[in-house]
Motif scaffolding. Sequence first.
Motif, PDB file in Angstrom:
ATOM      1  N   ASP A 163       0.815  -1.225   0.000  1.00 51.88           N
ATOM      2  CA  ASP A 163       0.000   0.000   0.000  1.00 51.88           C
ATOM      3  C   ASP A 163       0.846   1.272   0.000  1.00 51.88           C
ATOM      4  N   PRO A 164       1.713   1.472  -0.994  1.00 48.32           N
ATOM      5  CA  PRO A 164       2.580   2.655  -1.008  1.00 48.32           C
ATOM      6  C   PRO A 164       1.795   3.947  -1.243  1.00 48.32           C
ATOM      7  N   LYS A 165       2.065   4.944  -0.406  1.00 47.49           N
ATOM      8  CA  LYS A 165       1.523   6.298  -0.608  1.00 47.49           C
ATOM      9  C   LYS A 165       2.712   7.221  -0.858  1.00 47.49           C
ATOM     10  N   VAL A 166       2.687   7.955  -1.985  1.00 49.63           N
ATOM     11  CA  VAL A 166       3.834   8.750  -2.434  1.00 49.63           C
ATOM     12  C   VAL A 166       3.456  10.228  -2.430  1.00 49.63           C
ATOM     13  N   TRP A 167       4.390  11.089  -1.995  1.00 48.18           N
ATOM     14  CA  TRP A 167       4.204  12.546  -2.038  1.00 48.18           C
ATOM     15  C   TRP A 167       5.564  13.216  -2.172  1.00 48.18           C
ATOM     16  N   LYS A 168       5.530  14.533  -2.453  1.00 49.32           N
ATOM     17  CA  LYS A 168       6.762  15.290  -2.615  1.00 49.32           C
ATOM     18  C   LYS A 168       6.908  16.282  -1.476  1.00 49.32           C
ATOM     19  N   LYS A 169       8.131  16.375  -0.954  1.00 52.45           N
ATOM     20  CA  LYS A 169       8.475  17.342   0.089  1.00 52.45           C
ATOM     21  C   LYS A 169       9.775  18.000  -0.325  1.00 52.45           C
ATOM     22  N   GLY A 170       9.722  19.315  -0.585  1.00 48.57           N
ATOM     23  CA  GLY A 170      10.904  19.981  -1.123  1.00 48.57           C
ATOM     24  C   GLY A 170      11.204  19.452  -2.507  1.00 48.57           C
ATOM     25  N   ASP A 171      12.449  19.040  -2.737  1.00 48.11           N
ATOM     26  CA  ASP A 171      12.823  18.516  -4.056  1.00 48.11           C
ATOM     27  C   ASP A 171      12.933  16.992  -4.063  1.00 48.11           C
ATOM     28  N   LYS A 172      12.406  16.312  -3.024  1.00 57.15           N
ATOM     29  CA  LYS A 172      12.513  14.855  -2.932  1.00 57.15           C
ATOM     30  C   LYS A 172      11.129  14.220  -2.835  1.00 57.15           C
ATOM     31  N   TRP A 173      11.069  13.001  -3.324  1.00 54.34           N
ATOM     32  CA  TRP A 173       9.854  12.195  -3.230  1.00 54.34           C
ATOM     33  C   TRP A 173       9.962  11.268  -2.018  1.00 54.34           C
ATOM     34  N   TYR A 174       8.815  11.029  -1.394  1.00 55.43           N
ATOM     35  CA  TYR A 174       8.764  10.127  -0.257  1.00 55.43           C
ATOM     36  C   TYR A 174       7.656   9.106  -0.472  1.00 55.43           C
ATOM     37  N   MET A 175       7.893   7.916   0.039  1.00 53.50           N
ATOM     38  CA  MET A 175       6.923   6.833  -0.033  1.00 53.50           C
ATOM     39  C   MET A 175       6.790   6.209   1.353  1.00 53.50           C
ATOM     40  N   ILE A 176       5.552   6.065   1.808  1.00 55.71           N
ATOM     41  CA  ILE A 176       5.310   5.346   3.058  1.00 55.71           C
ATOM     42  C   ILE A 176       4.552   4.066   2.735  1.00 55.71           C
ATOM     43  N   VAL A 177       4.957   2.975   3.383  1.00 51.70           N
ATOM     44  CA  VAL A 177       4.422   1.646   3.086  1.00 51.70           C
ATOM     45  C   VAL A 177       3.949   1.001   4.382  1.00 51.70           C
TER      46      VAL A 177
END
Length: 481
Positions: A163-177
């Motif tokens: 169940d990956p949820k992806v978003w952008k913070k600053g100039d980097k992408w993040y994924m929480i699983v």
Amino acid sequence: MKSETEREKIEQAYREIEKYRDKVEKDYYRLQYHLMPPVGLMNDPNGLIHWNGVYHVFYQWMPFHTGHGAKFWGHYTSCDLIHWKQEKIALAPSEWYDKDGCYSGSAIDHDGVLTLFYTGNVKDEHGNRQTYQCMAVSKNGIDFEKKGVVVTLPDGYTAHFRDPKVWKKGDKWYMIVGAQSESLDGKAVLFRSQNLRDWEHLGPITGGNSRQLGKFGYMWECPDLFELDGQEVLIVCPQGLEAEAMRYQNVHQSGYFVGRLDYETAQFLHGPFAELDRGFEFYAPQTMLDAKGRRILIAWMGVPDQDEDKHPTIAHRWVHALTLPRELKLKDGKLYQTPVEELQMLRKDKIAYSNVTIANEEMILEGISGDVIELNLENICLSGGIMEIAIRNTARIIYHSDERMLTLERKSFANGLTEKRQCRLERLHSLHMFLDTSSMEVFVNKGEEVFTARFFPYKHNQTISFAANGHLVFDIQKWSL
């Protein structure tokens, strides 16, 4: 381009829709203004995004029967959150990395390309599981091309990693699983990337068997982390929580933490866990940010492993639905949920009464009845005693002013017995209800609490009655929808 296997799977699903279309559509319990599967089983909403002026809602879908299995991604779009169009099937289980299911995930806009992240589920002949976090892309928002695996299972976790949820913070992408550790504790696990293909494992930001939580579930599903009103909220679905009085009464739970994520240390410092919905059917919520700046939540109107085989709709070859879209606000550390304002577009044939007074009696108000309606009770004043609303002889809403307790009762569709869900409520001043043939969503005190449930009344019983043991006054508005 889709592979030949994926095209074949999609064609099989369309044949299933056509085969059972009449059977599905003849079901009285089919909902009138909620999203449902065209056939088969629907569960988690996926890939919620407002992209190029269009709301996209993908969903977990099993077209071939009303049980779980190798899931597809179905797809709806809307320009107004009211009128929905069923689009082409977005994903089908077809490749070596997702052959046993395209499981839940999320969507982002990457340089104008609608990009999906999802969990590929793989099982061998002995039932052993492997999971992969995968990516698919679309330039038009309708036709998707799989790009394969972007994250493999890191050390320290079982294959229950999804169940990956992806978003952008600053100039980097993040994924929480959502994850399960090898010690069988639920976790929310963070990754970071510059390019969406190469992901660095930062570790669990919080989870069970931690200093903050102690033992707190054996698996966490459907994590969603977002900023809201100056703080950060982590929504998650922990499995394995023991019931505590009125809390955690469903088989699996959905709730949230409010806190602050330290992106450098990958630690989420947060307050206590709070349930999102007090009702019987609510799970796998996901949110999106729309162009108006609203944080909108949609959830599955169901719960895993909770009498799924007993639903009356199974006889008509379909089961489950999604909740109404709800706008989220954070007030004093608590999430409030309210139906999106666009739902007012559905209203017609208004009936209203002011200063309805009930004293130690039961009352039926002329015109306040129906099976596809919106009810809004405001300025509720109960001077001691008990208030009760009976809905179609199948459900009751009860507020006990002395005990400060709100209860939703219904006749179980599994065995016909009365069952209930409850919460403490210091004072009841408003109830905003949406009834839709076989569902109800009750927003209490402008979204302070919410109760979501399926219920299955007799078709011709559309009666709603009001009663009070004590002195009750309220204003009421009713619309057909």
